[in-house]
Scaffold this motif. Structure first.
Motif, PDB file in Angstrom:
ATOM      1  N   PHE A 109     -24.002   4.177 -18.150  1.00  0.00           N
ATOM      2  CA  PHE A 109     -24.844   3.125 -17.590  1.00  0.00           C
ATOM      3  C   PHE A 109     -24.095   2.349 -16.511  1.00  0.00           C
ATOM      4  O   PHE A 109     -24.403   1.197 -16.229  1.00  0.00           O
ATOM      5  CB  PHE A 109     -25.329   2.185 -18.701  1.00  0.00           C
ATOM      6  N   LEU A 110     -23.083   2.980 -15.912  1.00  0.00           N
ATOM      7  CA  LEU A 110     -22.291   2.269 -14.903  1.00  0.00           C
ATOM      8  C   LEU A 110     -23.064   2.147 -13.593  1.00  0.00           C
ATOM      9  O   LEU A 110     -23.863   3.014 -13.248  1.00  0.00           O
ATOM     10  CB  LEU A 110     -20.967   2.990 -14.650  1.00  0.00           C
ATOM     11  N   ARG A 111     -22.833   1.039 -12.912  1.00  0.00           N
ATOM     12  CA  ARG A 111     -23.424   0.836 -11.588  1.00  0.00           C
ATOM     13  C   ARG A 111     -22.351   1.064 -10.543  1.00  0.00           C
ATOM     14  O   ARG A 111     -21.213   0.637 -10.728  1.00  0.00           O
ATOM     15  CB  ARG A 111     -23.929  -0.609 -11.443  1.00  0.00           C
ATOM     16  N   GLU A 112     -22.718   1.706  -9.467  1.00  0.00           N
ATOM     17  CA  GLU A 112     -21.764   1.843  -8.372  1.00  0.00           C
ATOM     18  C   GLU A 112     -21.439   0.439  -7.873  1.00  0.00           C
ATOM     19  O   GLU A 112     -22.293  -0.439  -7.844  1.00  0.00           O
ATOM     20  CB  GLU A 112     -22.362   2.687  -7.244  1.00  0.00           C
ATOM     21  N   GLY A 113     -20.198   0.251  -7.487  1.00  0.00           N
ATOM     22  CA  GLY A 113     -19.799  -1.072  -6.998  1.00  0.00           C
ATOM     23  C   GLY A 113     -19.212  -1.923  -8.117  1.00  0.00           C
ATOM     24  O   GLY A 113     -18.480  -2.871  -7.855  1.00  0.00           O
ATOM     25  N   ALA A 143     -34.155   4.096 -19.462  1.00  0.00           N
ATOM     26  CA  ALA A 143     -33.467   2.865 -19.025  1.00  0.00           C
ATOM     27  C   ALA A 143     -33.528   2.743 -17.505  1.00  0.00           C
ATOM     28  O   ALA A 143     -33.914   1.699 -16.964  1.00  0.00           O
ATOM     29  CB  ALA A 143     -32.015   2.874 -19.498  1.00  0.00           C
ATOM     30  N   ASN A 144     -33.157   3.811 -16.793  1.00  0.00           N
ATOM     31  CA  ASN A 144     -33.157   3.731 -15.335  1.00  0.00           C
ATOM     32  C   ASN A 144     -34.570   3.522 -14.798  1.00  0.00           C
ATOM     33  O   ASN A 144     -34.775   2.752 -13.853  1.00  0.00           O
ATOM     34  CB  ASN A 144     -32.540   5.003 -14.725  1.00  0.00           C
ATOM     35  N   SER A 145     -35.543   4.184 -15.397  1.00  0.00           N
ATOM     36  CA  SER A 145     -36.926   4.034 -14.925  1.00  0.00           C
ATOM     37  C   SER A 145     -37.422   2.613 -15.176  1.00  0.00           C
ATOM     38  O   SER A 145     -38.149   2.045 -14.361  1.00  0.00           O
ATOM     39  CB  SER A 145     -37.853   5.022 -15.633  1.00  0.00           C
ATOM     40  N   LYS A 177     -38.792  -2.744 -13.029  1.00  0.00           N
ATOM     41  CA  LYS A 177     -38.597  -4.195 -12.873  1.00  0.00           C
ATOM     42  C   LYS A 177     -38.515  -4.570 -11.397  1.00  0.00           C
ATOM     43  O   LYS A 177     -39.106  -5.542 -10.944  1.00  0.00           O
ATOM     44  CB  LYS A 177     -37.289  -4.636 -13.566  1.00  0.00           C
ATOM     45  N   ILE A 178     -37.748  -3.755 -10.654  1.00  0.00           N
ATOM     46  CA  ILE A 178     -37.587  -4.049  -9.220  1.00  0.00           C
ATOM     47  C   ILE A 178     -38.938  -3.917  -8.509  1.00  0.00           C
ATOM     48  O   ILE A 178     -39.325  -4.785  -7.715  1.00  0.00           O
ATOM     49  CB  ILE A 178     -36.543  -3.099  -8.577  1.00  0.00           C
ATOM     50  N   SER A 179     -39.677  -2.848  -8.802  1.00  0.00           N
ATOM     51  CA  SER A 179     -40.972  -2.677  -8.145  1.00  0.00           C
ATOM     52  C   SER A 179     -41.947  -3.780  -8.562  1.00  0.00           C
ATOM     53  O   SER A 179     -42.772  -4.225  -7.767  1.00  0.00           O
ATOM     54  CB  SER A 179     -41.575  -1.301  -8.458  1.00  0.00           C
ATOM     55  N   LEU A 194     -34.492  -8.626 -10.988  1.00  0.00           N
ATOM     56  CA  LEU A 194     -35.725  -9.206 -10.453  1.00  0.00           C
ATOM     57  C   LEU A 194     -35.449  -9.732  -9.048  1.00  0.00           C
ATOM     58  O   LEU A 194     -36.019 -10.741  -8.651  1.00  0.00           O
ATOM     59  CB  LEU A 194     -36.220 -10.337 -11.359  1.00  0.00           C
ATOM     60  N   ASN A 195     -34.547  -9.068  -8.322  1.00  0.00           N
ATOM     61  CA  ASN A 195     -34.295  -9.497  -6.946  1.00  0.00           C
ATOM     62  C   ASN A 195     -35.207  -8.720  -6.008  1.00  0.00           C
ATOM     63  O   ASN A 195     -35.070  -7.510  -5.864  1.00  0.00           O
ATOM     64  CB  ASN A 195     -32.833  -9.243  -6.562  1.00  0.00           C
ATOM     65  N   ALA A 196     -36.134  -9.456  -5.396  1.00  0.00           N
ATOM     66  CA  ALA A 196     -37.055  -8.806  -4.451  1.00  0.00           C
ATOM     67  C   ALA A 196     -36.281  -8.398  -3.207  1.00  0.00           C
ATOM     68  O   ALA A 196     -35.293  -9.026  -2.845  1.00  0.00           O
ATOM     69  CB  ALA A 196     -38.171  -9.773  -4.097  1.00  0.00           C
ATOM     70  N   GLY A 243     -36.410  -2.736  -1.517  1.00  0.00           N
ATOM     71  CA  GLY A 243     -36.668  -1.660  -2.483  1.00  0.00           C
ATOM     72  C   GLY A 243     -35.370  -1.053  -2.978  1.00  0.00           C
ATOM     73  O   GLY A 243     -34.303  -1.316  -2.448  1.00  0.00           O
ATOM     74  N   TYR A 244     -35.501  -0.230  -4.014  1.00  0.00           N
ATOM     75  CA  TYR A 244     -34.304   0.387  -4.589  1.00  0.00           C
ATOM     76  C   TYR A 244     -33.978   1.700  -3.894  1.00  0.00           C
ATOM     77  O   TYR A 244     -34.847   2.386  -3.377  1.00  0.00           O
ATOM     78  CB  TYR A 244     -34.473   0.613  -6.096  1.00  0.00           C
ATOM     79  N   GLY A 245     -32.670   2.019  -3.854  1.00  0.00           N
ATOM     80  CA  GLY A 245     -32.219   3.298  -3.310  1.00  0.00           C
ATOM     81  C   GLY A 245     -31.095   3.809  -4.187  1.00  0.00           C
ATOM     82  O   GLY A 245     -30.993   3.449  -5.356  1.00  0.00           O
ATOM     83  N   SER A 288     -28.272   7.039  -5.558  1.00  0.00           N
ATOM     84  CA  SER A 288     -28.339   8.420  -6.050  1.00  0.00           C
ATOM     85  C   SER A 288     -28.997   8.499  -7.417  1.00  0.00           C
ATOM     86  O   SER A 288     -29.165   9.588  -7.958  1.00  0.00           O
ATOM     87  CB  SER A 288     -26.927   8.999  -6.135  1.00  0.00           C
ATOM     88  N   CYS A 289     -29.361   7.351  -8.009  1.00  0.00           N
ATOM     89  CA  CYS A 289     -29.866   7.393  -9.389  1.00  0.00           C
ATOM     90  C   CYS A 289     -31.351   7.064  -9.520  1.00  0.00           C
ATOM     91  O   CYS A 289     -32.132   7.901  -9.955  1.00  0.00           O
ATOM     92  CB  CYS A 289     -29.041   6.444 -10.247  1.00  0.00           C
ATOM     93  N   PHE A 290     -31.739   5.842  -9.165  1.00  0.00           N
ATOM     94  CA  PHE A 290     -33.127   5.429  -9.439  1.00  0.00           C
ATOM     95  C   PHE A 290     -34.166   6.362  -8.820  1.00  0.00           C
ATOM     96  O   PHE A 290     -35.075   6.828  -9.533  1.00  0.00           O
ATOM     97  CB  PHE A 290     -33.367   3.985  -8.993  1.00  0.00           C
ATOM     98  N   GLY A 340     -33.924  -8.776   4.604  1.00  0.00           N
ATOM     99  CA  GLY A 340     -34.579  -7.828   3.697  1.00  0.00           C
ATOM    100  C   GLY A 340     -34.032  -7.868   2.294  1.00  0.00           C
ATOM    101  O   GLY A 340     -34.443  -7.062   1.442  1.00  0.00           O
ATOM    102  N   ARG A 341     -33.070  -8.762   2.026  1.00  0.00           N
ATOM    103  CA  ARG A 341     -32.501  -8.853   0.671  1.00  0.00           C
ATOM    104  C   ARG A 341     -32.515 -10.282   0.131  1.00  0.00           C
ATOM    105  O   ARG A 341     -31.857 -10.556  -0.886  1.00  0.00           O
ATOM    106  CB  ARG A 341     -31.063  -8.311   0.664  1.00  0.00           C
ATOM    107  N   ASN A 342     -33.189 -11.186   0.823  1.00  0.00           N
ATOM    108  CA  ASN A 342     -33.189 -12.604   0.433  1.00  0.00           C
ATOM    109  C   ASN A 342     -31.771 -13.076   0.118  1.00  0.00           C
ATOM    110  O   ASN A 342     -31.514 -13.735  -0.896  1.00  0.00           O
ATOM    111  CB  ASN A 342     -34.104 -12.842  -0.781  1.00  0.00           C
TER     112      ASN A 342
END
Ligand code: UGA
Length: 449
Positions: A164-168, A219-221, A226-228, A262-264, A267-269, A271-273, A422-424
């Motif tokens: 469940f690691l996030r890049e970065g 989990a990823n979906s 949530k983001i969408s 919940l950060n508008a 959109g998400y990008g 290699s995973c989502f 585009g990222r508030n």
């Protein structure tokens, strides 16, 4: 971080030194296990042996160097030797999407076959662990391949242990996991896996093989959903004159919902989502239990970029020959990864419409330039220089240093005082005080008097 010292350090093999394999192997070594990372790319293995790390990830390089010199971490192309000497073999190879959204499992199949070719009954018990994100029931197929092709009756269990690691923030996610999911259908395999994770002092979710595989896709979906969801809410906020940040804060304080993801934005990008949402849709379709909700998640994600472009056109009328500065190329902050990056998609669209784009990214200049090959984009090596003579500045990636920028200096560089965030990410009031017209996502536009 609260680590329990390893009393029973184990010999672990990690096959595949991509993002997941390399960071997982390094963190296992960090807590005291003996780890050998296997990759069939000779050049990559040689580079790693010389301390050259192929990806940018905070703290990773230092951790690799210190564990290599402590003798706990090594790199090889010899899979056979690793299988012979290690108790547990983790498979962490890519599972890219096919054209139709289904998951390409050919790397998993081929590694399973290679393991079958070298494993023998005399070696004793081995646990094979699926670390890659795979559709439910892949583990059973890995077992079948090994049982079918191995010479003799080998003693093997296959386990699913999704990451469940996030890049970065991969190193810190791995060293301090919220939970560790282990899916095993045998107690012997489960007990060995628990020994691997004992030093991390994290809650362990013990489940069956198929449930563990599903947990990862689900989990990823859900995070993408949530983001969408908040992005769809941002569109309503723009029409209603409300503020999506305040809405996110208001709903996020409900513990059942939480403020995370919940950060508008654009959109998400990554290699995973995008890949995993598609993969889950495909698996569910095949099982006859369609996840139609996820098709809408994808649709909203695409529309978020379209809405942004529409607003840009509304502001600048035609984009042809407009000088546009873009801050950000990576798919998110703290990485040089540009796979499925919305920033890259945006820049391509701007170029297609004839805009003159200059872009800057603190870490992804090289990877971004490669992804934009064939497009007439200038990559600046300074974020202020990037904005010189620009008619508009777009913030496309949520790097902290953009949030800290001296906007008065940026204003002096630019031809027109317009920001599209585009990222508030920026502080709207600061932009306004610096003389900018400030457009963001799901919030009112701020205009100087
Ligand atoms: C994601 C998951 O968060 C990890 O738990 C998972 O292990 C990993 O996929 C994987 O399957 O390997 P990652 O793709 O590294 O991690 O990045 P995230 O931090 O999840 O961000 C993904 C995208 O969503 C980025 O483009 C980011 O900008 C966007 N995002 C994220 C938003 O637009 N809003 C948010 O609130 C959060």
């Amino acid at each position: 971080m609260c680590l329990i010292p390893v009393h029973n350090n184990m010999n672990l093999a990690i096959i595949g030194t991509g993002y997941v394999g390399l960071t997982t192997g390094t963190c296992f070594a960090e807590v005291g296990h003996n780890v050998v990372c296997v990759d069939n790319n000779q050049a990559k293995v040689e580079a790693l042996r010389e301390g050259r790390v192929p990806i940018y990830e905070p703290d990773l390089e230092e951790m690799i160097l210190s564990n290599v010199s402590a003798g706990r971490l090594s790199f090889t192309t010899e899979l056979a030797k690793a299988v012979k000497t290690c108790d547990i073999i983790f498979i962490a190879v890519p599972t890219p999407p096919h054209e139709d959204g289904s998951v390409d499992l050919s790397y998993i199949e081929s590694v399973s076959h290679e393991i079958a070719d070298v494993i023998t009954p005399e070696m004793g018990y081995r646990v094979i662990v699926d670390k890659s994100t795979v559709p439910v029931s892949t583990g059973s197929k890995v077992y079948q391949v090994i049982a079918r092709y191995a010479k003799g009756n080998v003693d093997v269990d296959v386990v699913s242990n999704p990451e469940f690691l996030r890049e970065g923030s991969a190193v810190s996610d791995l060293m301090n996991p919220d939970r560790v999911v282990i899916g095993a259908d045998s107690q012997r395999a489960m007990d060995l896996m628990k020994r691997v994770y004992q030093p991390f002092n994290a809650p362990i979710v013990e489940v069956d093989l198929h449930s563990a595989e599903l947990i990862k896709h689900a989990a990823n979906s859900f995070l993408a959903l949530k983001i969408s969801y908040i992005n769809a809410v941002s569109a309503v906020c723009e029409k209603a004159g409300a503020d999506v940040e305040l809405v996110a804060q208001g709903i996020g304080m409900d513990k059942r919902i939480s403020r995370h993801f919940l950060n508008a934005g654009l959109g998400y990008g990554g290699s995973c989502f995008p890949k995993d949402v598609k993969g889950f849709i495909n698996v569910a379709d095949q099982l006859g239990a369609p996840m139609t909700i996820l098709k809408e998640v994808e649709n909203i994600n695409e529309q978020q970029l379209e809405r942004f472009l529409k607003r840009l056109r509304k502001k600048l009328w035609v984009l042809r020959k407009k000088r546009i500065a873009v801050w950000g190329l990576a798919f998110k902050q703290n990485t040089d990864d540009v796979r499925e990056s919305v920033a890259i998609k945006l820049i391509k669209r701007l170029c297609d419409e004839g805009a003159c784009v200059t872009a800057y990214d603190p870490k992804a200049a090289q990877t971004g330039a490669a992804a934009l090959a064939g497009y007439d984009v200038t990559i600046a090596d300074d974020m202020y220089e990037c904005t010189r003579d620009a008619e508009i500045l777009i913030v496309a990636t949520e790097w902290k240093q953009f949030a800290m920028a001296n906007l008065v200096k940026v204003r002096e560089m630019m031809r027109l005082p317009i920001i599209f965030d585009g990222r508030n990410l920026l502080h709207g009031e600061n932009a306004l005080h610096a003389g900018f017209e400030y457009h963001s996502i799901g919030r009112k536009t701020l205009r100087p008097q």
